[in-house]
Design a protein around this motif. Structure first.
Motif, PDB file in Angstrom:
ATOM      1  N   LEU A 177      14.931  -0.853  -7.763  1.00 28.24           N
ATOM      2  CA  LEU A 177      13.470  -0.837  -7.813  1.00 28.24           C
ATOM      3  C   LEU A 177      12.884  -2.028  -7.062  1.00 28.24           C
ATOM      4  CD1 LEU A 177      11.078   0.792  -9.110  1.00 28.24           C
ATOM      5  CD2 LEU A 177      11.001  -1.032 -10.785  1.00 28.24           C
ATOM      6  N   PHE A 213      13.105  -1.384  -3.404  1.00 28.72           N
ATOM      7  CA  PHE A 213      12.115  -0.360  -3.055  1.00 28.72           C
ATOM      8  C   PHE A 213      10.707  -0.969  -2.966  1.00 28.72           C
ATOM      9  CE2 PHE A 213       9.057   2.752  -4.930  1.00 28.72           C
ATOM     10  CZ  PHE A 213       9.049   3.672  -3.899  1.00 28.72           C
ATOM     11  N   LEU A 214      10.341  -1.721  -4.010  1.00 30.10           N
ATOM     12  CA  LEU A 214       8.985  -2.290  -4.037  1.00 30.10           C
ATOM     13  C   LEU A 214       8.805  -3.356  -2.963  1.00 30.10           C
ATOM     14  CD1 LEU A 214       8.236  -2.561  -7.861  1.00 30.10           C
ATOM     15  CD2 LEU A 214       7.267  -0.966  -6.228  1.00 30.10           C
ATOM     16  N   GLY A 268      10.457  -3.662  -0.170  1.00 29.27           N
ATOM     17  CA  GLY A 268      10.473  -2.997   1.143  1.00 29.27           C
ATOM     18  C   GLY A 268       9.119  -2.396   1.481  1.00 29.27           C
ATOM     19  N   VAL A 269       8.547  -1.707   0.511  1.00 29.85           N
ATOM     20  CA  VAL A 269       7.252  -1.052   0.744  1.00 29.85           C
ATOM     21  C   VAL A 269       6.170  -2.103   0.969  1.00 29.85           C
ATOM     22  CG1 VAL A 269       5.463   0.398  -0.306  1.00 29.85           C
ATOM     23  CG2 VAL A 269       7.856   1.055  -0.504  1.00 29.85           C
ATOM     24  N   TRP A 270       6.114  -3.092   0.055  1.00 34.18           N
ATOM     25  CA  TRP A 270       5.027  -4.070   0.153  1.00 34.18           C
ATOM     26  C   TRP A 270       5.190  -5.015   1.346  1.00 34.18           C
ATOM     27  CZ3 TRP A 270       0.389  -3.618  -1.404  1.00 34.18           C
ATOM     28  CH2 TRP A 270       0.113  -2.816  -2.505  1.00 34.18           C
ATOM     29  N   HIS A 316       6.282  -4.142   4.299  1.00 33.47           N
ATOM     30  CA  HIS A 316       5.741  -3.425   5.456  1.00 33.47           C
ATOM     31  C   HIS A 316       4.238  -3.201   5.340  1.00 33.47           C
ATOM     32  CE1 HIS A 316      10.054  -2.489   6.146  1.00 33.47           C
ATOM     33  NE2 HIS A 316       9.679  -2.665   7.386  1.00 33.47           N
ATOM     34  N   LEU A 317       3.783  -2.972   4.100  1.00 36.16           N
ATOM     35  CA  LEU A 317       2.329  -2.802   3.934  1.00 36.16           C
ATOM     36  C   LEU A 317       1.596  -4.090   4.301  1.00 36.16           C
ATOM     37  CD1 LEU A 317       1.780  -0.693   0.675  1.00 36.16           C
ATOM     38  CD2 LEU A 317       0.934  -0.172   2.954  1.00 36.16           C
ATOM     39  N   ARG A 349       2.601  -6.360   6.358  1.00 35.40           N
ATOM     40  CA  ARG A 349       2.652  -6.495   7.822  1.00 35.40           C
ATOM     41  C   ARG A 349       1.606  -5.598   8.490  1.00 35.40           C
ATOM     42  NH1 ARG A 349       8.102  -7.033  11.051  1.00 35.40           N
ATOM     43  NH2 ARG A 349       6.526  -7.485  12.590  1.00 35.40           N
ATOM     44  N   VAL A 350       1.422  -4.410   7.939  1.00 37.95           N
ATOM     45  CA  VAL A 350       0.396  -3.502   8.482  1.00 37.95           C
ATOM     46  C   VAL A 350      -0.997  -4.111   8.301  1.00 37.95           C
ATOM     47  CG1 VAL A 350      -0.734  -1.251   8.136  1.00 37.95           C
ATOM     48  CG2 VAL A 350       1.761  -1.389   8.262  1.00 37.95           C
ATOM     49  N   PHE A 351      -1.243  -4.709   7.105  1.00 36.83           N
ATOM     50  CA  PHE A 351      -2.556  -5.336   6.871  1.00 36.83           C
ATOM     51  C   PHE A 351      -2.770  -6.496   7.858  1.00 36.83           C
ATOM     52  CE2 PHE A 351      -2.059  -3.821   2.269  1.00 36.83           C
ATOM     53  CZ  PHE A 351      -2.724  -2.630   2.556  1.00 36.83           C
ATOM     54  N   LYS A 365      -1.518  -6.693  10.849  1.00 40.89           N
ATOM     55  CA  LYS A 365      -1.800  -6.051  12.159  1.00 40.89           C
ATOM     56  C   LYS A 365      -3.268  -5.613  12.220  1.00 40.89           C
ATOM     57  CE  LYS A 365       2.491  -5.513  13.974  1.00 40.89           C
ATOM     58  NZ  LYS A 365       2.853  -6.054  15.265  1.00 40.89           N
ATOM     59  N   MET A 366      -3.775  -5.078  11.113  1.00 42.68           N
ATOM     60  CA  MET A 366      -5.165  -4.624  11.093  1.00 42.68           C
ATOM     61  C   MET A 366      -6.115  -5.808  11.275  1.00 42.68           C
ATOM     62  SD  MET A 366      -4.636  -1.675   8.208  1.00 42.68           S
ATOM     63  CE  MET A 366      -6.184  -1.731   7.454  1.00 42.68           C
ATOM     64  N   LYS A 407      -5.346  -8.458  12.930  1.00 37.19           N
ATOM     65  CA  LYS A 407      -5.235  -8.833  14.341  1.00 37.19           C
ATOM     66  C   LYS A 407      -6.107  -7.921  15.205  1.00 37.19           C
ATOM     67  CE  LYS A 407      -0.666 -10.942  14.504  1.00 37.19           C
ATOM     68  NZ  LYS A 407       0.744 -10.712  14.774  1.00 37.19           N
ATOM     69  N   ILE A 408      -6.107  -6.622  14.893  1.00 33.99           N
ATOM     70  CA  ILE A 408      -6.941  -5.643  15.636  1.00 33.99           C
ATOM     71  C   ILE A 408      -8.404  -6.090  15.571  1.00 33.99           C
ATOM     72  CG2 ILE A 408      -7.820  -3.259  15.597  1.00 33.99           C
ATOM     73  CD1 ILE A 408      -4.983  -2.423  14.563  1.00 33.99           C
ATOM     74  N   ILE A 439     -13.282  -1.588  12.346  1.00 32.96           N
ATOM     75  CA  ILE A 439     -12.741  -2.968  12.448  1.00 32.96           C
ATOM     76  C   ILE A 439     -12.647  -3.475  13.913  1.00 32.96           C
ATOM     77  CG2 ILE A 439     -11.532  -3.151  10.222  1.00 32.96           C
ATOM     78  CD1 ILE A 439      -8.923  -2.372  11.689  1.00 32.96           C
ATOM     79  N   GLN A 482      -4.501  -3.593  20.928  1.00 30.19           N
ATOM     80  CA  GLN A 482      -4.903  -2.983  19.650  1.00 30.19           C
ATOM     81  C   GLN A 482      -4.148  -1.672  19.416  1.00 30.19           C
ATOM     82  OE1 GLN A 482      -9.188  -2.875  20.343  1.00 30.19           O
ATOM     83  NE2 GLN A 482      -9.492  -4.298  18.649  1.00 30.19           N
ATOM     84  N   TRP A 493       2.424   0.824  16.116  1.00 34.38           N
ATOM     85  CA  TRP A 493       3.539   0.221  15.346  1.00 34.38           C
ATOM     86  C   TRP A 493       3.349   0.487  13.858  1.00 34.38           C
ATOM     87  CZ3 TRP A 493       4.181  -3.118  11.326  1.00 34.38           C
ATOM     88  CH2 TRP A 493       5.453  -3.624  11.123  1.00 34.38           C
ATOM     89  N   SER A 494       2.127   0.240  13.371  1.00 40.18           N
ATOM     90  CA  SER A 494       1.851   0.408  11.936  1.00 40.18           C
ATOM     91  C   SER A 494       2.035   1.867  11.519  1.00 40.18           C
ATOM     92  CB  SER A 494       0.421  -0.026  11.608  1.00 40.18           C
ATOM     93  OG  SER A 494       0.220  -1.340  12.032  1.00 40.18           O
ATOM     94  N   MET A 539       8.224   5.417   6.303  1.00 37.21           N
ATOM     95  CA  MET A 539       8.262   5.160   4.857  1.00 37.21           C
ATOM     96  C   MET A 539       7.822   6.362   4.027  1.00 37.21           C
ATOM     97  SD  MET A 539       6.960   1.224   4.792  1.00 37.21           S
ATOM     98  CE  MET A 539       5.919   1.455   3.417  1.00 37.21           C
TER      99      MET A 539
END
Lengths: 297, 439
Positions: free
Chosen positions: A265, A268-269, A271-273, A275-276, A278-280, A282-283, A285-286, B189, B197, B203-204, B211
């Motif tokens: 567990l 799993f948690l 790993g998910v968080w 990557h999440l 990292r995605v946040f 990236k957002m 950065k955008i 955003i 961008q 990538w995301s 996943m």
């Protein structure tokens, strides 16, 4: 040969009528407005020597069978000179019960039996409904002893004679139970002796509770003379059952999850968080890149 | 205006859907809202009177609520799997399917668990699920997995929509309220479609798409284990995990076909959602029908052959043609054979026939969920003392039926409103070039 058969059938039929007449619980019925009112009466004497009359009254019409609620029932003892024992009203299941006062002197017939009767007057224009049960009052003595390392259950049945003398209950069958979670478990049968009214049976190992306690019940059930009589005693004869659930690590309902489950567990948690997050990032950065372009423009 | 300029023609076509609603559209929304309100009335009545107003009794303590939960979670799984697989495989025809399946997944994942709340007798103790969560409990696994799946799906959808929001932000001629414009700006955003961008977004999306697939399978397997981990005859099965996943994919793909057909018909998307899309989904449905048939046969055949007392009782109940028999045949045989018969013959393959077989499969999937729960609970291991006929035989009450209808109406309303807020077909306005990126 043929006449023998006919006589056997006649004897059987007569004996069936006899059994019906002295049945421990009786039903009576009367019809009113298409409804047939049914009344039944039974008797039970529990381990504390409390004698109880139980009664159920229903009204049936075709497939409909309705319990009669709030019906006033009068309980009597004796045949000719009836003694009013009490009045009870039925509950929503058409059931009423009355504990008989042990202080009362109840009228007995020559055989020592007491006739109990319940009456329902019913509605105007309807016939009375009455149910009767004739019972000889007996006492059961239950003793639990180890005789020569054998756990023995002994039951003695007695009754009070007409002149107050104590008489044995002879040749009566009774059943021995152990109380379980949902119902009673039958563990043996006893036949009371013809001379002293005593019988015994061996107790074999059976699981008890966490300290080995079990409740042993001796019971005469639905008997035509004595109705239902029971006696029970608790004793530490049961094998001790451990309910310590913490010792069973692999079960899903233990408080402690196995370590591999916790690790799985966590991976799993995480790993998910991971990557999440990292995605946040990236957002974010955008958004910053967009701000820079707007600033240049 | 920079991004919008590239897609001006498409924007002109699709702007009316966002700007206004036709009279029929309003009637449709009002109809859905009415059904949802009846559901609110039903749940208020249930909370005030207690669960006695449902058909649930001592034997059957899971009811239509649990059936709907499994159904919606199954649709959610199929939606999530479809969108992520299409994103990763990136076929040229994927775009009309991607966003609709993403929306389907999210709305199902939101609606499904609400039914569990309806099923819980003591809502005031709901927090205990988190406060006293036990790691070894399948219920804890379920709560964690569903929450994770929902979060990942929402972020995945949002990433796909950023480009869409930026276009709508920059399109000056879009006649929507100021608040909505501001909302588009906020949601965009500062996206300007620069290579840097785009690279971040791709990538995301790739990471989340990877996943979503195992997570979707985990979520639905955990739901299957809620049953499979018990000793109840009918549920105590080692193949319940894969069986649930296949059945859900089967029903979910069929649901996607129906949603696509509805959008095509009512939003006049014939130009974008073509026979090609239906044909590909029909092939998928056909393959899944074989898997579903194989697993169903394996599951019930082994139960029947084993001749266990309780399994035999359950099988007899399921094959009793005065009771569940016709439903069992519908959910297991007709659902499997209908797509095979209709879709295996190329001549018979039309959008209408594909949609028809999808309707059969979706309804059969719902019935299947019902048959997994109700007849099994009616065949108890331990007898319950003083049990009455109405405790053994479950009949859904009006409250449960109203809440079931409200759930489906909410699903339709969410899809309708989503189509009024963003363009549900990305191909219509978001013309993006693929960007090479490493995970």
């Amino acid at each position: 040969m043929k006449s023998n058969r006919i006589s056997t059938i006649i004897v059987l039929l007569i004996s069936m009528l006899f059994v019906q007449a002295f049945s421990y619980a009786q039903e009576d019925e009367a019809e009113y407005d298409g409804y047939i009112t049914k009344l039944s009466l039974s008797y039970i004497k529990n381990t504390n020597n409390v004698k109880t009359l139980r009664c159920v009254i229903t009204a049936k019409k075709g497939e409909i069978n309705l319990p009669l609620e709030n019906a006033e029932l009068k309980f009597y003892a004796g045949n000719e000179q009836s003694l009013l024992l009490g009045v009870q009203k039925t509950n929503n299941e058409g059931f009423a019960s009355l504990d008989i006062n042990n202080e009362l002197k109840l009228p007995q017939d020559d055989s020592g039996a007491v006739l109990y009767r319940v009456e329902y007057k019913g509605l105007e224009n309807s016939k009375d409904v009455t149910a009767e049960v004739s019972v000889v009052d007996i006492n059961l003595e239950l003793s639990l002893e180890e005789i020569d390392s054998v756990k023995t259950i002994t039951v003695k049945g007695t009754r009070i004679g007409k002149n107050g003398e104590i008489l044995p209950v002879k040749g009566q069958d009774l059943t021995i139970y152990v109380k379980r979670l949902y119902t009673n478990l039958k563990i043996g049968e006893i036949n009371l002796s013809e001379d002293e009214g005593i019988g015994s049976t061996e107790f074999k190992s059976i699981p008890g509770d966490s300290v080995g306690n079990i409740l042993i019940i001796a019971k005469i059930e639905d008997n035509e003379l004595y109705a239902t009589v029971e006696k029970s005693k608790e004793i530490k004869w049961g094998s001790i059952v451990s309910y310590d659930r913490t010792s069973k690590k692999r079960e899903l309902w233990t408080n402690e999850a196995p370590i591999w489950m916790a690790i799985t567990l966590a991976i799993f948690l995480l790993g998910v968080w991971y990557h999440l997050v990292r995605v946040f990032i990236k957002m974010r950065k955008i958004k910053k890149l967009g701000e820079q372009i707007e600033g240049v423009a | 205006m920079k991004i919008a300029q590239k897609n001006l023609d498409n924007l002109k076509k699709f702007a009316p859907f966002l700007e206004s609603t036709t009279t029929m559209g309003w009637i449709w929304i009002a109809f859905l809202v009415l059904i949802i309100f009846s559901g609110f009335a039903a749940i208020t009545y249930q909370i005030s009177e207690g669960q006695i107003v449902t058909g649930m009794r001592d034997y059957v303590s899971w009811s239509l609520y649990k059936v709907n939960f499994i159904f919606f979670m199954g649709v959610g799984l199929a939606g999530a799997l479809t969108s992520s697989v299409l994103h990763l495989v990136n076929p040229s025809w994927k775009k009309p399917l991607v966003r609709i399946s993403e929306l389907m997944a999210i709305f199902s994942l939101i609606i499904g668990p609400v039914y569990i709340l309806c099923d819980v007798g003591r809502l005031d103790r709901l927090a205990n699920v988190f406060i006293y969560a036990r790691l070894a409990s399948p219920i804890t696994w379920d709560v964690i997995a569903i929450l994770m799946e929902l979060i990942v799906c929402i972020v995945f959808l949002y990433l796909g929509l950023i480009h869409n929001f930026a276009i709508l932000r920059d399109y000056d001629q879009l006649k929507v309220s100021k608040f909505r414009k501001r909302l588009y700006r906020f949601m965009a955003i500062n996206y300007e479609n620069t290579p840097e961008q785009k690279k971040h977004i791709t990538w995301s999306q790739n990471v989340l798409a990877v996943m979503v697939i195992p997570m979707g399978i985990i979520v639905y397997s955990v739901i299957a284990w809620l049953f499979g981990m018990t000793k109840q005859a009918g549920w105590d099965s080692t193949i319940f995990g894969p069986y649930f996943v296949i059945a859900a994919s089967f029903g979910g793909i069929a649901a996607l076909i129906i949603v696509l057909a509805s959008f095509r018909k009512f939003f006049r998307f014939e130009e974008y959602i073509t026979f090609k899309h239906f044909n590909i989904l029909a092939n998928t449905l056909l393959i899944l029908a074989f898997f579903y048939g194989y697993l169903s046969f394996s599951e019930y055949f082994s139960k029947w052959y084993g001749f266990g007392t309780f399994n035999t009782e359950l099988i007899n109940r399921l094959f009793d043609f005065s009771g569940y028999g016709p439903w069992f045949v519908y959910a297991n045989f007709i659902a499997m054979l209908a797509p095979m018969l209709i879709l295996a013959v190329p001549k018979w393959r039309t959008i209408t026939s594909i949609t028809l077989s999808a309707i059969i499969v979706v309804t059969a999937f719902w019935v299947k969920c019902y048959l997994i729960i109700i007849p099994t609970l009616e065949s108890q291991h331990l007898p319950i003392q003083d049990s009455r006929l109405e405790w053994i035989h479950y009949t859904p009450s009006l409250v449960e039926i109203a809440l079931t209808m409200a759930g489906f109406a909410t699903f339709c309303l969410f899809l309708t409103l989503a189509a009024k807020f963003v363009t549900v077909l990305p191909s219509s306005i978001d013309i993006e070039e693929p960007v090479d990126t490493k995970l």
